[in-house]
Design a protein around this motif. Structure first.
Motif, short mmCIF file in Angstrom:
data_model
loop_
_atom_site.label_atom_id
_atom_site.label_comp_id
_atom_site.label_asym_id
_atom_site.label_seq_id
_atom_site.Cartn_x
_atom_site.Cartn_y
_atom_site.Cartn_z
N GLN A 452 -23.77 -3.07 -32.13
CA GLN A 452 -24.04 -1.90 -32.86
C GLN A 452 -23.38 -0.72 -31.90
O GLN A 452 -23.68 -0.71 -30.72
CB GLN A 452 -25.59 -1.57 -33.25
CG GLN A 452 -26.08 -2.62 -34.09
CD GLN A 452 -27.56 -2.50 -34.13
OE1 GLN A 452 -28.02 -1.76 -35.23
NE2 GLN A 452 -28.31 -3.10 -33.13
N ALA A 454 -23.82 3.72 -31.93
CA ALA A 454 -24.24 4.61 -32.58
C ALA A 454 -24.31 5.80 -31.52
O ALA A 454 -24.22 5.67 -30.44
CB ALA A 454 -25.86 4.43 -32.81
N MET A 488 -27.88 6.57 -35.49
CA MET A 488 -28.78 6.32 -34.51
C MET A 488 -30.15 5.90 -35.16
O MET A 488 -30.87 4.96 -34.38
CB MET A 488 -28.92 7.56 -33.87
CG MET A 488 -29.63 7.45 -32.41
SD MET A 488 -28.92 6.43 -30.99
CE MET A 488 -27.70 7.52 -30.61
N VAL A 491 -30.59 1.97 -36.00
CA VAL A 491 -30.34 1.04 -34.91
C VAL A 491 -31.16 -0.03 -35.07
O VAL A 491 -32.54 0.20 -34.88
CB VAL A 491 -30.25 1.82 -33.61
CG1 VAL A 491 -30.27 0.59 -32.41
CG2 VAL A 491 -28.96 2.48 -33.33
N ARG A 493 -33.24 -3.06 -33.19
CA ARG A 493 -33.49 -3.14 -31.82
C ARG A 493 -33.41 -4.76 -31.70
O ARG A 493 -33.31 -5.32 -30.45
CB ARG A 493 -35.01 -2.95 -31.33
CG ARG A 493 -35.11 -1.45 -31.20
CD ARG A 493 -33.94 -0.59 -30.13
NE ARG A 493 -34.14 -1.37 -28.84
CZ ARG A 493 -35.02 -1.18 -28.07
NH1 ARG A 493 -36.05 -0.37 -28.18
NH2 ARG A 493 -35.01 -1.76 -26.96
N ALA A 497 -26.87 -3.07 -28.80
CA ALA A 497 -26.28 -1.79 -29.30
C ALA A 497 -25.80 -1.27 -28.06
O ALA A 497 -26.10 -1.56 -26.86
CB ALA A 497 -27.41 -1.04 -29.91
N LEU A 499 -25.38 2.88 -27.14
CA LEU A 499 -25.88 4.37 -28.01
C LEU A 499 -25.21 5.37 -26.87
O LEU A 499 -25.48 5.22 -25.77
CB LEU A 499 -27.30 4.05 -27.77
CG LEU A 499 -27.90 3.29 -28.40
CD1 LEU A 499 -29.58 3.30 -28.18
CD2 LEU A 499 -27.77 2.67 -29.89
N THR A 556 -29.41 -3.27 -24.60
CA THR A 556 -28.82 -2.03 -24.91
C THR A 556 -28.26 -1.12 -23.87
O THR A 556 -28.70 -1.27 -22.80
CB THR A 556 -29.85 -1.07 -25.46
OG1 THR A 556 -30.55 -1.69 -26.65
CG2 THR A 556 -29.30 0.17 -26.16
#
Length: 652
Positions: A452, A454, A488, A491, A493, A497, A499, A556
């Motif tokens: 992901q 964001a 955002m 997202v 978890r 991701a 971020l 992340t």
């Protein structure tokens, strides 16, 4: 690289990077027109730009090195140039260029250390289907006596470049928009980009890096254009530079501008168009405009069991004087996910040593012996070897050697022995939620097969940050990295991701290795109580941090700052200025303050792998108690007592 400290039972590690003498917030300078070749009147490209490497190494007295070099349309390769260096005891020799069984050229090498050399390629045949040439470099080195040659030494060709005549032709269709060799790509998006426009730019940039692999252009830029009916960018300075305009208000599909000056992506299928350009069906776009069909399939997970061939390892054979040795690598990005409990099946043959010679087959990763067993008279082996998790890296080099204790190396008494390794050996591994190794070394495999993406603002600056992040991560992987843009707030978890919160606000709840609420007091994950350090005066910083998987969450990567987006941009530009810096990242956080080199930090909650990269930037590893004043590169860090140990050698 890192220093490790203990603060009241917590281990910290901080690294001040010495990879560059200073840090500039300016973007990398454009290369401009192609570098000209004084000898041919044409132009030259470094070998990294055409699919090889700028340093060629040919160990041994007689060695073959196969090469495949990209050839831009409309040009002809003329020569390979560089600086040749030989061991001091080599009196001279020759280096041949061959294509198949045909001798293209033979060049004498003088045994006087380092000297410029030109290897002519006159008459070499270009494969028009692949826009490349296949050739082999073969060395014949001389010494005062055969037995004086160390088989580990040989010829090194540094600063290697290929020279060309002709002028690269402009693309005439969508299918040939991407040239065989690409020096730079610039993406233009509207000054008020939509999410779809930003996502398409990042996807296309990432897929172009995956398409070119090690030859991907060092310069990938994102710029803004006012949204209008044409959105024509300024002309490119380099015929091997490409420009792409992405805007939903432009006509749908991929459209090549007159003269092939640039390509536009427009309409409401931007992300599908971005995926199409570097796909294996792009050659079907034989006109100046193409409208892709159904979306392409997303990257898939690799199987649980693959063989060495699936990981890019071919059959190997070596015959040499002394101990024969072969090497291969286990690349987690080729597996397509983070793994542990890795086992590899080694199948091959060797020259049986005489009975009583103490012969053994030894498997190593760096200085770590993974396994060994007595060499048997059958001269064959089929054995499973475990790769311990503390040895495992993104790329783990493994060496197989047949050793013996009675090796004869006197002149006239030396013997040759051989060793082979089959690519049919299997690889077994287990998936793991918490990446092995942790921190930056877990990337990008911990983000695969899809991650992901964001951001908090979604403006041109955020798109540019995402472009630098995702293309940098893609450079670390042979397999393509899928990117899905999400809000955002949406997202998940449970999925990996990336971020981006440039000003430090708007992130979901995360436990980052290093945080600061006021750019003064700095807190470290895993250290309870008072701040780990207080900087006076306040010292803002930008950071790139890996929040490791905990409580079922996925890895992340976070790009943020303490209210100073320009410092995050400085950190990303520093990484992008030299793509090799991505591969050198260690620890769990990189911090950048104004006018100082970046700092790398290893969280006490994320122990440093046993084998880390050794560079001139490593200061050492210390264990002590934090109490006095030291530098974060930002402010106040300290250690009362340190016990340093030498850096371990990383296989990659």
């Amino acid at each position: 690289m890192p220093r490790r400290f203990a603060a009241l039972a917590a281990a910290l590690a901080i690294t001040t990077a010495c990879l560059a003498p200073a840090v500039s917030s300016a973007a990398p300078a454009a290369e401009g027109p192609l570098a000209t070749s004084q000898d041919t009147g044409g132009f030259r490209l470094n070998l990294a730009q055409v699919g090889a490497t700028r340093t060629l190494t040919l160990p041994g007295q007689n060695t073959d090195l196969p090469l495949v070099l990209a050839v831009p349309a409309g040009t002809t390769p003329v020569s390979i140039i560089g600086d040749a260096s030989l061991p001091a005891y080599v009196t001279g020799g020759d280096i041949d260029v061959l294509q198949g069984d045909r001798l293209i050229s033979r060049t004498a090498i003088e045994g006087r250390g380092r000297a410029p050399i030109t290897l002519p390629l006159n008459g070499i045949q270009v494969d028009d289907t692949t826009a490349s040439v296949e050739l082999t470099l073969r060395t014949h080195l001389r010494t005062d006596g055969y037995c004086n040659f160390d088989p580990l030494d040989g010829l090194r060709l540094t600063s290697a470049e290929a020279t060309f005549t002709g002028t690269p032709t402009a693309p005439r269709s969508v299918s040939d928009f991407l040239p065989a060799a690409l020096t730079k790509v610039t993406f233009y998006i509207p000054s008020d980009p939509s999410s779809a426009e930003g996502a398409a730019a990042v996807r296309l940039g990432t897929s172009i890096v995956a398409h070119y692999g090690s030859a991907a252009p060092a310069q990938i830029e994102t710029r803004a254009l006012a949204r209008d009916a044409t959105m024509a960018p300024p002309p490119a300075a380099d015929p091997l530079e490409r420009q792409v305009v992405i805007a939903g208000n432009l006509p749908g599909g991929l459209t090549l501008a007159p003269g092939g000056r640039y390509l536009t992506l427009g309409g409401d299928q931007l992300e599908n168009e971005a995926e199409f350009l570097s796909s294996n069906i792009a050659p079907l776009a034989m006109a100046s405009k193409a409208i892709p069909g159904n979306p392409l399939p997303a990257p898939q997970l690799a199987r649980e069991v693959a063989d060495l061939a699936d990981l890019g390892v071919g059959d190997q054979y070596v015959s040499t004087v002394g101990w024969p040795s072969v090497s291969f690598g286990i690349d987690q990005t080729r597996i397509g996910r983070p793994v542990h409990d890795v086992r590899v099946q080694l199948i091959g043959t060797y020259t049986p040593p005489p009975s009583g010679s103490g012969g053994r087959v030894v498997v190593r990763s760096g200085d770590t012996v993974l396994d060994s067993w007595p060499a048997e008279g059958s001269g064959t082996f089929d054995r499973w070897v475990q790769i311990p998790d503390d040895v495992l890296h993104r790329f783990t080099a493994v060496t197989l050697t047949v050793e013996r204790g009675d090796t004869r190396m006197n002149c006239g008494d030396a013997y040759r022995s051989s060793l082979s390794l089959s690519s049919a050996g299997l690889i077994e591994s287990s998936a793991v939620s918490s990446a092995v190794p942790p921190g930056f070394d877990s990337l990008p495999q911990a983000l695969m097969p899809r991650t992901q993406l964001a951001w908090t603002q979604g403006d041109v600056a955020d798109v540019s940050r995402a472009m630098m992040l995702m293309t940098g991560l893609q450079r670390l992987s042979v397999a393509p990295l899928g990117v899905d843009l999400v809000a955002m707030a949406d997202v998940d978890r449970l999925r990996p991701a990336v971020l981006i919160a440039a000003n430090g606000t708007g992130l979901p709840e995360l436990t980052l290795p290093v945080t600061s609420q006021d750019a003064s007091a700095i807190d470290v994950a895993g250290v309870d109580g008072q701040p780990a350090v207080i900087n006076e005066p306040t010292t803002p910083f930008g950071s790139l941090q890996v929040a490791s998987a905990v409580s079922g969450s996925a890895t992340t990567l976070v790009a943020t700052s303490t209210g100073a987006p320009e410092l995050l941009d400085s950190a990303l530009r520093w990484l992008s200025a030299d793509p090799e810096r991505w591969n050198a990242l260690r620890g769990s956080a990189m911090l950048m303050s104004k006018d100082l080199p970046p700092v790398f930090f290893v969280s006490p909650a994320v122990p440093e792998p046993a084998h880390t990269l050794s560079t001139g930037g490593r200061i050492g590893i210390g264990i002590g108690i934090v109490a006095a004043i030291g530098a974060l590169g930002l402010g106040v860090w300290a250690a009362l007592r340190r016990r340093a140990r030498g850096p371990a050698t990383s296989p990659h």
